[in-house]
Write a protein that holds these residues in place. Structure first.
Motif, PDB file in Angstrom:
ATOM      1  N   HIS A 149       0.869  -1.190   0.000  1.00 50.67           N
ATOM      2  CA  HIS A 149       0.000   0.000   0.000  1.00 50.67           C
ATOM      3  C   HIS A 149       0.904   1.237   0.000  1.00 50.67           C
ATOM      4  CE1 HIS A 149       0.981   0.835   4.204  1.00 50.67           C
ATOM      5  NE2 HIS A 149       0.936  -0.470   4.362  1.00 50.67           N
ATOM      6  N   GLY A 150       0.321   2.379  -0.304  1.00 49.07           N
ATOM      7  CA  GLY A 150       1.088   3.631  -0.331  1.00 49.07           C
ATOM      8  C   GLY A 150       2.052   3.647  -1.514  1.00 49.07           C
ATOM      9  N   GLY A 151       2.892   4.684  -1.561  1.00 46.09           N
ATOM     10  CA  GLY A 151       3.839   4.819  -2.670  1.00 46.09           C
ATOM     11  C   GLY A 151       3.218   5.609  -3.798  1.00 46.09           C
ATOM     12  N   SER A 152       4.063   6.300  -4.558  1.00 47.79           N
ATOM     13  CA  SER A 152       3.481   7.195  -5.566  1.00 47.79           C
ATOM     14  C   SER A 152       3.101   6.486  -6.859  1.00 47.79           C
ATOM     15  CB  SER A 152       4.394   8.395  -5.832  1.00 47.79           C
ATOM     16  OG  SER A 152       5.572   7.991  -6.437  1.00 47.79           O
ATOM     17  N   SER A 153       3.690   5.326  -7.136  1.00 50.27           N
ATOM     18  CA  SER A 153       3.352   4.655  -8.400  1.00 50.27           C
ATOM     19  C   SER A 153       1.883   4.249  -8.453  1.00 50.27           C
ATOM     20  CB  SER A 153       4.214   3.402  -8.581  1.00 50.27           C
ATOM     21  OG  SER A 153       5.575   3.723  -8.544  1.00 50.27           O
ATOM     22  N   ARG A 154       1.316   3.917  -7.299  1.00 47.78           N
ATOM     23  CA  ARG A 154      -0.090   3.482  -7.278  1.00 47.78           C
ATOM     24  C   ARG A 154      -1.043   4.656  -7.492  1.00 47.78           C
ATOM     25  NH1 ARG A 154      -1.727  -1.192  -5.903  1.00 47.78           N
ATOM     26  NH2 ARG A 154      -0.116  -2.752  -5.752  1.00 47.78           N
ATOM     27  N   VAL A 155      -0.531   5.869  -7.332  1.00 46.34           N
ATOM     28  CA  VAL A 155      -1.359   7.082  -7.447  1.00 46.34           C
ATOM     29  C   VAL A 155      -1.158   7.747  -8.813  1.00 46.34           C
ATOM     30  CG1 VAL A 155      -1.519   9.432  -6.511  1.00 46.34           C
ATOM     31  CG2 VAL A 155      -1.330   7.495  -4.954  1.00 46.34           C
ATOM     32  N   ALA A 156       0.032   7.558  -9.387  1.00 45.87           N
ATOM     33  CA  ALA A 156       0.426   8.295 -10.600  1.00 45.87           C
ATOM     34  C   ALA A 156      -0.541   8.091 -11.759  1.00 45.87           C
ATOM     35  CB  ALA A 156       1.816   7.846 -11.031  1.00 45.87           C
TER      36      ALA A 156
ATOM     37  N   SER B 101       9.776   7.740  -1.933  1.00 47.15           N
ATOM     38  CA  SER B 101       9.883   8.869  -1.004  1.00 47.15           C
ATOM     39  C   SER B 101      10.146   8.417   0.435  1.00 47.15           C
ATOM     40  CB  SER B 101       8.604   9.717  -1.057  1.00 47.15           C
ATOM     41  OG  SER B 101       7.514   8.946  -0.625  1.00 47.15           O
ATOM     42  N   THR B 102       9.734   7.192   0.804  1.00 45.38           N
ATOM     43  CA  THR B 102      10.004   6.711   2.178  1.00 45.38           C
ATOM     44  C   THR B 102      11.505   6.738   2.440  1.00 45.38           C
ATOM     45  OG1 THR B 102       8.142   5.206   1.920  1.00 45.38           O
ATOM     46  CG2 THR B 102       9.592   4.809   3.798  1.00 45.38           C
ATOM     47  N   GLY B 103      12.270   6.245   1.471  1.00 41.58           N
ATOM     48  CA  GLY B 103      13.728   6.231   1.626  1.00 41.58           C
ATOM     49  C   GLY B 103      14.297   7.629   1.628  1.00 41.58           C
ATOM     50  N   LEU B 104      13.781   8.484   0.745  1.00 43.99           N
ATOM     51  CA  LEU B 104      14.332   9.847   0.646  1.00 43.99           C
ATOM     52  C   LEU B 104      14.032  10.650   1.904  1.00 43.99           C
ATOM     53  CD1 LEU B 104      13.550  10.770  -3.067  1.00 43.99           C
ATOM     54  CD2 LEU B 104      15.687   9.987  -2.104  1.00 43.99           C
TER      55      LEU B 104
ATOM     56  N   HIS C  62      16.634  16.070   0.231  1.00 42.53           N
ATOM     57  CA  HIS C  62      15.778  15.724  -0.909  1.00 42.53           C
ATOM     58  C   HIS C  62      14.851  16.895  -1.248  1.00 42.53           C
ATOM     59  CE1 HIS C  62      12.129  15.389   1.525  1.00 42.53           C
ATOM     60  NE2 HIS C  62      12.938  14.947   2.469  1.00 42.53           N
ATOM     61  N   ARG C  63      14.122  16.749  -2.374  1.00 38.78           N
ATOM     62  CA  ARG C  63      13.159  17.771  -2.807  1.00 38.78           C
ATOM     63  C   ARG C  63      11.809  17.113  -3.079  1.00 38.78           C
ATOM     64  NH1 ARG C  63      12.858  22.726  -2.811  1.00 38.78           N
ATOM     65  NH2 ARG C  63      12.395  23.073  -5.014  1.00 38.78           N
ATOM     66  N   CYS C  64      11.448  16.096  -2.282  1.00 43.93           N
ATOM     67  CA  CYS C  64      10.197  15.367  -2.520  1.00 43.93           C
ATOM     68  C   CYS C  64       9.007  16.335  -2.551  1.00 43.93           C
ATOM     69  CB  CYS C  64       9.959  14.340  -1.418  1.00 43.93           C
ATOM     70  SG  CYS C  64      11.041  12.927  -1.547  1.00 43.93           S
ATOM     71  N   ALA C  65       8.048  16.055  -3.420  1.00 46.40           N
ATOM     72  CA  ALA C  65       6.886  16.941  -3.549  1.00 46.40           C
ATOM     73  C   ALA C  65       5.598  16.116  -3.524  1.00 46.40           C
ATOM     74  CB  ALA C  65       6.967  17.728  -4.856  1.00 46.40           C
ATOM     75  N   LYS C  66       4.714  16.496  -2.616  1.00 45.10           N
ATOM     76  CA  LYS C  66       3.398  15.869  -2.567  1.00 45.10           C
ATOM     77  C   LYS C  66       2.573  16.312  -3.786  1.00 45.10           C
ATOM     78  CE  LYS C  66      -0.800  15.857   0.275  1.00 45.10           C
ATOM     79  NZ  LYS C  66      -1.379  16.182   1.586  1.00 45.10           N
ATOM     80  N   GLY C  67       1.757  15.413  -4.308  1.00 47.34           N
ATOM     81  CA  GLY C  67       0.869  15.776  -5.417  1.00 47.34           C
ATOM     82  C   GLY C  67      -0.499  15.156  -5.218  1.00 47.34           C
ATOM     83  N   GLU C  68      -1.541  15.888  -5.622  1.00 43.97           N
ATOM     84  CA  GLU C  68      -2.904  15.364  -5.516  1.00 43.97           C
ATOM     85  C   GLU C  68      -3.483  15.161  -6.913  1.00 43.97           C
ATOM     86  OE1 GLU C  68      -5.345  16.891  -2.320  1.00 43.97           O
ATOM     87  OE2 GLU C  68      -3.605  17.955  -1.499  1.00 43.97           O
ATOM     88  N   ILE C  69      -4.319  14.155  -7.030  1.00 38.18           N
ATOM     89  CA  ILE C  69      -4.824  13.742  -8.343  1.00 38.18           C
ATOM     90  C   ILE C  69      -6.282  13.319  -8.207  1.00 38.18           C
ATOM     91  CG2 ILE C  69      -3.862  11.414  -7.939  1.00 38.18           C
ATOM     92  CD1 ILE C  69      -3.296  11.211 -10.924  1.00 38.18           C
ATOM     93  N   LEU C  70      -7.076  13.634  -9.230  1.00 39.77           N
ATOM     94  CA  LEU C  70      -8.493  13.235  -9.227  1.00 39.77           C
ATOM     95  C   LEU C  70      -8.742  12.210 -10.330  1.00 39.77           C
ATOM     96  CD1 LEU C  70     -10.302  16.719  -8.912  1.00 39.77           C
ATOM     97  CD2 LEU C  70      -9.816  15.078  -7.079  1.00 39.77           C
TER      98      LEU C  70
ATOM     99  N   ARG D 257       6.103  12.488  -4.714  1.00 41.20           N
ATOM    100  CA  ARG D 257       7.072  12.232  -5.781  1.00 41.20           C
ATOM    101  C   ARG D 257       8.474  12.155  -5.172  1.00 41.20           C
ATOM    102  NH1 ARG D 257       3.829  16.544  -6.956  1.00 41.20           N
ATOM    103  NH2 ARG D 257       2.418  16.371  -8.738  1.00 41.20           N
ATOM    104  N   PRO D 258       9.217  11.096  -5.497  1.00 40.82           N
ATOM    105  CA  PRO D 258      10.574  10.974  -4.929  1.00 40.82           C
ATOM    106  C   PRO D 258      11.583  11.803  -5.745  1.00 40.82           C
ATOM    107  CG  PRO D 258       9.985   8.972  -6.139  1.00 40.82           C
ATOM    108  CD  PRO D 258       8.842   9.936  -6.318  1.00 40.82           C
ATOM    109  N   ILE D 259      12.041  12.915  -5.161  1.00 40.63           N
ATOM    110  CA  ILE D 259      12.899  13.834  -5.930  1.00 40.63           C
ATOM    111  C   ILE D 259      14.205  14.132  -5.174  1.00 40.63           C
ATOM    112  CG2 ILE D 259      13.007  16.070  -7.125  1.00 40.63           C
ATOM    113  CD1 ILE D 259       9.939  16.158  -7.030  1.00 40.63           C
ATOM    114  N   LEU D 260      15.322  13.973  -5.866  1.00 37.54           N
ATOM    115  CA  LEU D 260      16.605  14.464  -5.331  1.00 37.54           C
ATOM    116  C   LEU D 260      17.059  15.692  -6.104  1.00 37.54           C
ATOM    117  CD1 LEU D 260      18.756  11.276  -4.541  1.00 37.54           C
ATOM    118  CD2 LEU D 260      18.019  13.034  -2.942  1.00 37.54           C
ATOM    119  N   ARG D 261      17.099  15.595  -7.415  1.00 39.42           N
ATOM    120  CA  ARG D 261      17.482  16.736  -8.267  1.00 39.42           C
ATOM    121  C   ARG D 261      16.549  16.686  -9.474  1.00 39.42           C
ATOM    122  NH1 ARG D 261      22.583  13.799 -11.438  1.00 39.42           N
ATOM    123  NH2 ARG D 261      21.235  12.090 -11.935  1.00 39.42           N
TER     124      ARG D 261
END
Ligand SMILES: Cc1cc2nc3c(=O)[nH]c(=O)nc-3n(C[C@H](O)[C@H](O)[C@H](O)COP(=O)(O)OP(=O)(O)OC[C@H]3O[C@@H](n4cnc5c(N)ncnc54)[C@H](O)[C@@H]3O)c2cc1C
Length: 337
Positions: free
Chosen positions: A38-45, A178-181, A189-197, A270-274
């Motif tokens: 469960h969780g993770g951004s791939s399931r939401v993307a 993002s859990t690791g980052l 890191h530069r992780c960014a939350k995103g919302e989607i409908l 979103r898992p972001i470093l650069r």
């Protein structure tokens, strides 16, 4: 299930971990999979792949090298799992203001942009300019992840929901997004939350992805669309908010119109470093990482996974720009240490 021969443990089965599982599978390696399920951004993307992005209307980083392997990989996985996961779509890029359209138009015949331009088209009412791009599409991320999981389980590849310490001779590859980052394992890191409908809008054009007004609308079949998205860097949780919903609804009204029903509202990180520039490489003698897919996991995961498998199995290093140890060294140089 356990595989006593497993040489690799992959922690995380989002786009990164699942793509790596395929790359190891194809090179005949024994591995185990760990994922919370469960969780993770791939399931939401939304899984959208758009070749030319952003306000600057520029090709994604190293696009030519990553796009074809990604599409070939998804089509190959389809044949293994017996499910359709890759849906090619033209991308309709819309410009709101005259200034925005001038910028886009000035680049349409530039050598690095022109191959992706199908044609300039008449803008719909309320827009200043429009161009149709080729090479885009949508990865059905859930079908990819779940279909791959079922395939590997059927073929006896070990799976567990939590990671205990790996035995001797087993290398762990952290594909934990993002859990690791956020745990700061990889530095700042530069992780960014995103919302989607997810919307139902049976009257809208479902033959194209639409990009404009700082957002996008991606057809997913049966009169449904994914729409997004927001960027939030401070509050990194996976909870949908009323504010996020109204921002995405405003994008929907501009890109699609007023008549739609919201079926679902989700958030991910979103898992972001650069920017959206992923990294792979060793952390120590028995741990590696594959992370930082940013906003573009569909584009970058397959070839990065292939390069990582080559590095793990055959010791062939990728070019330094993709290597986590080289990235760390460049940070040290920048900070003068
Ligand atoms: C709203 C939104 C829309 C997006 N839209 C797009 C899009 O249209 N196109 C696109 O290309 N990208 C999009 N992205 C970005 C995309 O989601 C990411 O690039 C990609 O999914 C990252 O994949 P990942 O495997 O690195 O991470 P994740 O998908 O987060 O996977 C990490 C996995 O590891 C598991 N995990 C972590 N720690 C542990 C542990 N200790 N034990 C067990 N399991 C663990 C998690 O549960 C998760 O399943 C979007 C992101 C968001 C938030």
């Amino acid at each position: 299930v356990s595989d006593s021969q497993a040489r690799w443990t992959i922690v995380g089965q989002g786009l990164a971990g699942t793509s790596l599982a395929w790359a190891l599978w194809k090179s005949g390696q024994h591995f185990a999979r760990i994922d919370r399920g469960h969780g993770g951004s791939s399931r939401v993307a939304a899984g959208m792949l758009n070749p030319i992005t952003g306000k600057n209307f520029e090709p994604s980083w190293r696009l030519n090298e990553f796009l074809t392997p990604a599409v070939e990989f998804y089509e190959e996985v389809e044949s293994w799992i017996g499910r359709k996961i890759w849906h090619p779509y033209p991308v309709l890029r819309l410009a709101e203001t005259g200034k925005e359209w001038e910028k886009i138009r000035s680049k349409l015949s530039a050598p690095h942009v022109a191959p992706w331009v199908a044609q300039e088209v008449a803008p719909p009412p309320g827009w200043t300019g429009a161009v149709l791009l080729r090479g885009g599409g949508r990865l059905d991320t859930l079908s990819f992840i779940d279909g791959s999981r079922d395939f590997f389980t059927k073929h006896g590849i070990a799976h567990s929901s939590h990671h205990e310490s790996s035995g001797p001779g087993v290398t762990t590859i952290h594909c934990d997004g993002s859990t690791g980052l956020i745990s700061n394992r990889y530095g700042s890191h530069r992780c960014a939350k995103g919302e989607i409908l997810t919307l139902h809008a049976p009257d809208w054009d479902d033959t194209r992805i639409r990009v404009g007004a700082g957002g996008w609308l991606v057809p997913v079949g049966h009169g449904n669309f994914k729409a997004g998205s927001t960027y939030e860097w401070n509050l990194l949780d996976e909870l949908p908010t009323a504010q996020g919903r109204s921002k995405v609804e405003a994008i929907c009204r501009k890109l699609g119109g007023d008549s739609f029903t919201v079926l679902d509202h989700q958030a991910g990180i979103r898992p972001i470093l650069r920017r959206s520039q992923p990294l792979i490489g060793p952390l120590n003698d028995h741990e590696w990482m594959f992370n930082a897919l940013g906003s573009k996991g569909s584009l970058y995961a397959p070839r990065m996974a292939m390069l990582l498998a080559r590095w793990l199995v055959d010791g062939i290093e990728p070019d330094p720009e993709l290597s986590f140890p080289c990235y760390l060294k460049s940070l040290e140089r920048e900070s003068g240490h």
